[in-house]
Design a protein around this motif. Sequence first.
Motif, PDB file in Angstrom:
ATOM      1  N   GLN A 289       0.822  -1.212   0.000  1.00 22.87           N
ATOM      2  CA  GLN A 289       0.000   0.000   0.000  1.00 22.87           C
ATOM      3  C   GLN A 289       0.856   1.262   0.000  1.00 22.87           C
ATOM      4  OE1 GLN A 289      -0.657  -2.523   2.218  1.00 22.87           O
ATOM      5  NE2 GLN A 289      -2.859  -2.805   2.473  1.00 22.87           N
ATOM      6  N   PHE A 308      -5.981  -0.975  -9.362  1.00 17.46           N
ATOM      7  CA  PHE A 308      -6.641  -0.671  -8.092  1.00 17.46           C
ATOM      8  C   PHE A 308      -5.756   0.126  -7.152  1.00 17.46           C
ATOM      9  CE2 PHE A 308      -5.171  -5.159  -7.597  1.00 17.46           C
ATOM     10  CZ  PHE A 308      -4.212  -4.944  -6.624  1.00 17.46           C
ATOM     11  N   ALA A 311      -6.521   3.853  -5.453  1.00 17.86           N
ATOM     12  CA  ALA A 311      -7.204   4.158  -4.191  1.00 17.86           C
ATOM     13  C   ALA A 311      -6.234   4.420  -3.048  1.00 17.86           C
ATOM     14  CB  ALA A 311      -8.142   3.019  -3.819  1.00 17.86           C
ATOM     15  N   ASN A 312      -4.949   4.036  -3.227  1.00 16.41           N
ATOM     16  CA  ASN A 312      -4.000   4.210  -2.135  1.00 16.41           C
ATOM     17  C   ASN A 312      -3.440   5.618  -2.037  1.00 16.41           C
ATOM     18  OD1 ASN A 312      -3.415   1.568  -0.686  1.00 16.41           O
ATOM     19  ND2 ASN A 312      -3.466   0.978  -2.833  1.00 16.41           N
ATOM     20  N   PRO A 314      -3.553   9.564  -1.435  1.00 16.46           N
ATOM     21  CA  PRO A 314      -4.465  10.383  -0.625  1.00 16.46           C
ATOM     22  C   PRO A 314      -5.546  11.008  -1.497  1.00 16.46           C
ATOM     23  CG  PRO A 314      -2.183  10.877  -0.103  1.00 16.46           C
ATOM     24  CD  PRO A 314      -2.157   9.933  -1.252  1.00 16.46           C
TER      25      PRO A 314
END
Lengths: 453, 303
Positions: A289, A308, A311-312, A314
Amino acid sequence: MFGHSSRSRVALAGALSVGLAFSLTACGDSDSDSSSGDDNKAAAIDCAPYAAFGDIKGKTVTIYTGIVTPEDTPHKESYKPFEDCTGATIKYEGDKAFETQILVRAKAGNPPDLAFVPQPGLLQQLVATGKAVEAPAETAANVDKFFGEDWKAYGTVDGKFYAAPLGANVKSLVWYSPTEFKDKGYTVPTTLDELKALSDKIVADGGKPWCAGIASGEATGWPLTDWMEDFMLRLSGPETYDKWVKHEIAFNGPESTAALEAVGSYLKNDAYVNGGLGDVKSIASTTFQDAGLPILEGSCSLHRQASFYAANFPTDTKVAEDGDIYAFYLPSKDTTSKPVLGGGEFVLSFADRPEVKAFQTYLSSDVWANTKAKVSSGWVSANNGLKVENLTNPIDKLSAEILQDPNATFRFDGSDMMPAAVGSNAFWKQTTNWITGQDTKTTVDNIESAWPK
Amino acid sequence: MTTSTPVVIESPDVPGKKVSAATAAKRKLTSPWASLAAIVIAVLWTLPTFGLLVSSFRPERAIKTTGWWTFFSDPKVTFENYEAVFDPDSINLADFFLNSIVIALPAVIIPLCLASLAAYAFAWMRFPGKNFLFIVIFALQIVPLQVTLIPLLTLYVDMGIANTFWTLWLSHSAFALPLAIYILHNFIKEVPASLIEAARMDGAGHVAIFFRVLLPLLTPALAAFGIFQFLWVWNDLLVSLTFAGSPEISPITVQLSNLSGTRGTAWHLLSAGAFVSILVPVTVFLLLQRYFVRGLLAGSVKG
């Protein structure tokens, strides 16, 4: 030693803490009442295809999946047009322990109506329990129309078509900072040689080009399996990749040794890694992450991770081609081939009631894909009927373009299809050892010997 | 050491008089070094929980980038995390909180009732095969509950009670019974036989003996085991994950495990969620801790 006064104090503390809990509950309630009106973005759809399944008003379809909050909200919203059409209710249950629990439930005879299965290997295990039912003809027709043959094959077990593809993600992506590329005059590479040249150029400019991290609890090592699969696809081609996944060629053969060595030329190269995080060994201790975040600080320039990963970053980061962060397709050996590594979920049914069949058909349609696209961010499907302009997120658009590219050859994440002893055990552990110092030959030999005979 | 420390107990220590074990223990335990060690351990043990509490009130970005101790140099307080975990449209922890209570109460009361009756029978009744049965029950503690998951679920499905609270109540009761019977048996066995015999002389049958003589004596042991069982059920994840099978009956632990999101991107909510979840166990423990300590000794000093 336990006097009256101290007892009542303890009681007071308890009462206060319970009181706190309930006042907070009240907070949450009042807050949401004001915002519940605006989630009706899903548009009305053509109901005709579902009328053929008869009157299913008042019936319920249960779904069990590993997709939990916050990604579950767009899912539930995208079911509304179907519910409005048919009067059926969709009951959604998200559970992070899905992959183990679905097997328990299927074996014990308590399966849901539909399960969103994220791995073809697990799909085969579930079909082997004898509880799964084949997809209805209407769903199969949709899949023939909207999905490539490679996708249909992953939902097929022993020649019977069970599960239609649902969502997808693209793993062959490299995250970078468009601002940095513009300032320093870098260009997005289109071949593996150019990628190498770009990395060398960043080193020459005094930077560390790559950052990586593989720590992920008990699944530590999985990002490395993705790296290796990507290079396997690029160096040896999709056909060899398929043989490799099915173990028709040895794991310690020349092809996979070459792939792992190619990964090593990036990740075990002290000049290339680990920007902003430490030396080569820090790859093993950095969580996946956190691994790409140094790009934002400028201490690293390139990070290979799936779609995906968006989404990590900010929430105030602009993810776009002209923003703070974006991704490019991990280039192939040359510009003629375009192998894509990715993953996705499949809708496996355990019931053949008409409402379940109708809903399965809805999920495999282009109507659903476009409805879902409009309400979600960080989601994409391999459905050809998906209109790219309906996607809201630039990374999703990029992923959809890669998936729909007629030149692209899609291959499913290999470690998800290998036997569990390898795909979710030896492959992870041995590549983790490899990054902390074990040599390539020992690594591939150990994985080969872990393969169930 | 004892010569230099002032004696804190009220009754003067007359030399030559035999000091009772309790007095000796009390004197040893009140040494300032022991107190200091106890305080240090208590602080060390509480610190992570305190950090969790502080974290739960910090904004998302602060939680994700810095440690909770930076709160003191840069205090930013927000209720957003709590609002998010109670949001009825997404996480909705309040419903699961209620489910936890609905699951925990019967799952404590059912095994307590059955176990106290069974323990009485094993302790004071004579029937053939008593010792053998007791050994079997004692041995059942060894069976890991994991091996029973699939067979039990199959059984529930066949009985038609899958996806109801009954699966959880029955499972928790079944898993608790062996230990409950064993602990309560040892406690009941300690009651002087003369007491039971006197009751019998007065014409009391088993039912009267159990309810009028033993039950009042049993209260601390029942309370102690009740707390054990309550904490176990409240904190259980595995059993509910397997048997609940529907969000309507899942306890708070299940939702807590899903809180961090599909790919772990929302882990900043965990501290707030965890705090909501530990409220009840902490309250129960604080209110009933004297039974808890007494209960830890129950059955252990049998002889």
